[in-house]
Design a protein around this motif. Structure first.
Motif, PDB file in Angstrom:
ATOM      1  N   ILE A  94     -40.725-101.097  21.248  1.00 41.24           N
ATOM      2  CA  ILE A  94     -40.114-100.916  22.559  1.00 41.24           C
ATOM      3  C   ILE A  94     -41.027-101.486  23.636  1.00 41.24           C
ATOM      4  O   ILE A  94     -42.244-101.555  23.472  1.00 41.24           O
ATOM      5  N   ALA A  95     -40.406-101.895  24.719  1.00 37.68           N
ATOM      6  CA  ALA A  95     -41.112-102.222  25.961  1.00 37.68           C
ATOM      7  C   ALA A  95     -40.601-101.204  26.973  1.00 37.68           C
ATOM      8  O   ALA A  95     -39.431-100.802  26.923  1.00 37.68           O
ATOM      9  N   TYR A  96     -41.489-100.754  27.862  1.00 36.39           N
ATOM     10  CA  TYR A  96     -41.052 -99.763  28.839  1.00 36.39           C
ATOM     11  C   TYR A  96     -41.683-100.005  30.199  1.00 36.39           C
ATOM     12  O   TYR A  96     -42.686-100.706  30.338  1.00 36.39           O
ATOM     13  N   LEU A  97     -41.040 -99.410  31.194  1.00 35.80           N
ATOM     14  CA  LEU A  97     -41.474 -99.492  32.582  1.00 35.80           C
ATOM     15  C   LEU A  97     -41.281 -98.105  33.180  1.00 35.80           C
ATOM     16  O   LEU A  97     -40.234 -97.485  32.976  1.00 35.80           O
ATOM     17  N   VAL A  98     -42.295 -97.591  33.874  1.00 38.00           N
ATOM     18  CA  VAL A  98     -42.194 -96.287  34.520  1.00 38.00           C
ATOM     19  C   VAL A  98     -41.891 -96.517  35.993  1.00 38.00           C
ATOM     20  O   VAL A  98     -42.584 -97.285  36.662  1.00 38.00           O
ATOM     21  N   VAL A  99     -40.828 -95.857  36.471  1.00 44.16           N
ATOM     22  CA  VAL A  99     -40.407 -95.999  37.864  1.00 44.16           C
ATOM     23  C   VAL A  99     -40.243 -94.621  38.492  1.00 44.16           C
ATOM     24  O   VAL A  99     -40.048 -93.623  37.800  1.00 44.16           O
ATOM     25  N   ASN A 100     -40.305 -94.584  39.804  1.00 44.56           N
ATOM     26  CA  ASN A 100     -40.007 -93.377  40.553  1.00 44.56           C
ATOM     27  C   ASN A 100     -38.498 -93.163  40.474  1.00 44.56           C
ATOM     28  O   ASN A 100     -37.731 -94.113  40.525  1.00 44.56           O
ATOM     29  N   GLU A 101     -38.060 -91.921  40.381  1.00 43.83           N
ATOM     30  CA  GLU A 101     -36.630 -91.657  40.231  1.00 43.83           C
ATOM     31  C   GLU A 101     -35.809 -92.212  41.393  1.00 43.83           C
ATOM     32  O   GLU A 101     -34.662 -92.615  41.209  1.00 43.83           O
ATOM     33  N   VAL A 102     -36.404 -92.291  42.563  1.00 42.25           N
ATOM     34  CA  VAL A 102     -35.706 -92.850  43.724  1.00 42.25           C
ATOM     35  C   VAL A 102     -35.382 -94.333  43.488  1.00 42.25           C
ATOM     36  O   VAL A 102     -34.356 -94.831  43.942  1.00 42.25           O
ATOM     37  N   GLU A 103     -36.229 -95.027  42.758  1.00 45.87           N
ATOM     38  CA  GLU A 103     -36.043 -96.457  42.475  1.00 45.87           C
ATOM     39  C   GLU A 103     -35.136 -96.705  41.269  1.00 45.87           C
ATOM     40  O   GLU A 103     -34.700 -97.833  41.032  1.00 45.87           O
ATOM     41  N   LEU A 104     -34.848 -95.657  40.513  1.00 43.13           N
ATOM     42  CA  LEU A 104     -34.182 -95.806  39.217  1.00 43.13           C
ATOM     43  C   LEU A 104     -32.827 -96.494  39.299  1.00 43.13           C
ATOM     44  O   LEU A 104     -32.549 -97.408  38.527  1.00 43.13           O
ATOM     45  N   LYS A 105     -31.972 -96.080  40.194  1.00 45.68           N
ATOM     46  CA  LYS A 105     -30.612 -96.624  40.243  1.00 45.68           C
ATOM     47  C   LYS A 105     -30.614 -98.138  40.434  1.00 45.68           C
ATOM     48  O   LYS A 105     -29.929 -98.869  39.716  1.00 45.68           O
ATOM     49  N   GLU A 106     -31.417 -98.612  41.381  1.00 44.10           N
ATOM     50  CA  GLU A 106     -31.465-100.052  41.637  1.00 44.10           C
ATOM     51  C   GLU A 106     -32.087-100.809  40.463  1.00 44.10           C
ATOM     52  O   GLU A 106     -31.557-101.830  40.024  1.00 44.10           O
ATOM     53  N   VAL A 107     -33.198-100.312  39.950  1.00 47.71           N
ATOM     54  CA  VAL A 107     -33.875-100.982  38.832  1.00 47.71           C
ATOM     55  C   VAL A 107     -32.967-100.995  37.604  1.00 47.71           C
ATOM     56  O   VAL A 107     -32.853-102.010  36.918  1.00 47.71           O
ATOM     57  N   ARG A 108     -32.307 -99.889  37.341  1.00 44.54           N
ATOM     58  CA  ARG A 108     -31.410 -99.800  36.181  1.00 44.54           C
ATOM     59  C   ARG A 108     -30.272-100.806  36.286  1.00 44.54           C
ATOM     60  O   ARG A 108     -29.910-101.455  35.303  1.00 44.54           O
ATOM     61  N   SER A 109     -29.714-100.962  37.480  1.00 41.86           N
ATOM     62  CA  SER A 109     -28.597-101.896  37.627  1.00 41.86           C
ATOM     63  C   SER A 109     -29.031-103.349  37.461  1.00 41.86           C
ATOM     64  O   SER A 109     -28.258-104.182  37.021  1.00 41.86           O
ATOM     65  N   ILE A 110     -30.274-103.649  37.791  1.00 34.67           N
ATOM     66  CA  ILE A 110     -30.774-105.018  37.657  1.00 34.67           C
ATOM     67  C   ILE A 110     -31.229-105.308  36.229  1.00 34.67           C
ATOM     68  O   ILE A 110     -30.883-106.342  35.653  1.00 34.67           O
ATOM     69  N   LEU A 111     -31.997-104.400  35.629  1.00 39.79           N
ATOM     70  CA  LEU A 111     -32.649-104.676  34.346  1.00 39.79           C
ATOM     71  C   LEU A 111     -31.892-104.191  33.111  1.00 39.79           C
ATOM     72  O   LEU A 111     -32.203-104.604  31.997  1.00 39.79           O
ATOM     73  N   LYS A 112     -30.926-103.294  33.276  1.00 39.06           N
ATOM     74  CA  LYS A 112     -30.088-102.808  32.169  1.00 39.06           C
ATOM     75  C   LYS A 112     -30.901-102.283  30.969  1.00 39.06           C
ATOM     76  O   LYS A 112     -30.800-102.798  29.848  1.00 39.06           O
ATOM     77  N   PRO A 113     -31.717-101.243  31.183  1.00 34.32           N
ATOM     78  CA  PRO A 113     -32.470-100.687  30.050  1.00 34.32           C
ATOM     79  C   PRO A 113     -31.533-100.051  29.027  1.00 34.32           C
ATOM     80  O   PRO A 113     -30.395 -99.702  29.341  1.00 34.32           O
ATOM     81  N   HIS A 114     -32.015 -99.883  27.811  1.00 34.95           N
ATOM     82  CA  HIS A 114     -31.228 -99.279  26.750  1.00 34.95           C
ATOM     83  C   HIS A 114     -31.184 -97.762  26.877  1.00 34.95           C
ATOM     84  O   HIS A 114     -30.194 -97.136  26.502  1.00 34.95           O
ATOM     85  N   ARG A 115     -32.269 -97.182  27.367  1.00 29.67           N
ATOM     86  CA  ARG A 115     -32.331 -95.728  27.499  1.00 29.67           C
ATOM     87  C   ARG A 115     -33.477 -95.356  28.429  1.00 29.67           C
ATOM     88  O   ARG A 115     -34.221 -96.215  28.890  1.00 29.67           O
ATOM     89  N   GLY A 116     -33.620 -94.069  28.683  1.00 23.41           N
ATOM     90  CA  GLY A 116     -34.691 -93.597  29.546  1.00 23.41           C
ATOM     91  C   GLY A 116     -35.022 -92.147  29.255  1.00 23.41           C
ATOM     92  O   GLY A 116     -34.281 -91.447  28.573  1.00 23.41           O
ATOM     93  N   GLN A 117     -36.161 -91.720  29.777  1.00 24.22           N
ATOM     94  CA  GLN A 117     -36.589 -90.333  29.626  1.00 24.22           C
ATOM     95  C   GLN A 117     -37.553 -89.990  30.746  1.00 24.22           C
ATOM     96  O   GLN A 117     -38.160 -90.884  31.332  1.00 24.22           O
ATOM     97  N   VAL A 118     -37.676 -88.709  31.027  1.00 21.52           N
ATOM     98  CA  VAL A 118     -38.630 -88.284  32.039  1.00 21.52           C
ATOM     99  C   VAL A 118     -40.023 -88.548  31.508  1.00 21.52           C
ATOM    100  O   VAL A 118     -40.332 -88.241  30.344  1.00 21.52           O
ATOM    101  N   TYR A 119     -40.865 -89.139  32.334  1.00 22.06           N
ATOM    102  CA  TYR A 119     -42.242 -89.471  31.947  1.00 22.06           C
ATOM    103  C   TYR A 119     -43.169 -88.385  32.439  1.00 22.06           C
ATOM    104  O   TYR A 119     -43.171 -88.052  33.627  1.00 22.06           O
TER     105      TYR A 119
END
Length: 85
Positions: free
Chosen positions: A56-81
């Motif tokens: 896996i490759a992963y990126l940790v983001v602030n939850e406030v940034e999540l919606k925008e980053v998710r829509s651009i990068l299309k990750p397969h899944r996520g979890q609280v870090y």
């Protein structure tokens, strides 16, 4: 207790098959470039290798940034870090 929007989210891309490790390493380069260009709050990306055919490759983001980053990068899944930044 951590506020809901202050949580750190680990967004994950799974790679499977004989080239999983190489593909994850290559994708990580793009994640690092994205984090730098977008000036994300956290500078934490990485790889994990579970077997010769699953990485896996992963990126940790602030939850406030999540919606925008998710829509651009299309990750397969996520979890609280819960690790340290």
């Amino acid at each position: 207790m951590e506020k809901l929007l202050d949580r750190k989210i680990k967004i994950i891309w799974d790679f499977r098959g004989p080239t999983a490790s190489h593909t994850a390493e290559h994708y990580l380069k793009h994640l690092k470039e994205f984090a730098e260009v977008e000036e994300l709050e956290y500078d934490l990306e990485g790889l994990e290798h579970f077997s010769p055919t699953h990485s896996i490759a992963y990126l940790v983001v602030n939850e406030v940034e999540l919606k925008e980053v998710r829509s651009i990068l299309k990750p397969h899944r996520g979890q609280v870090y819960s690790g340290k930044i």
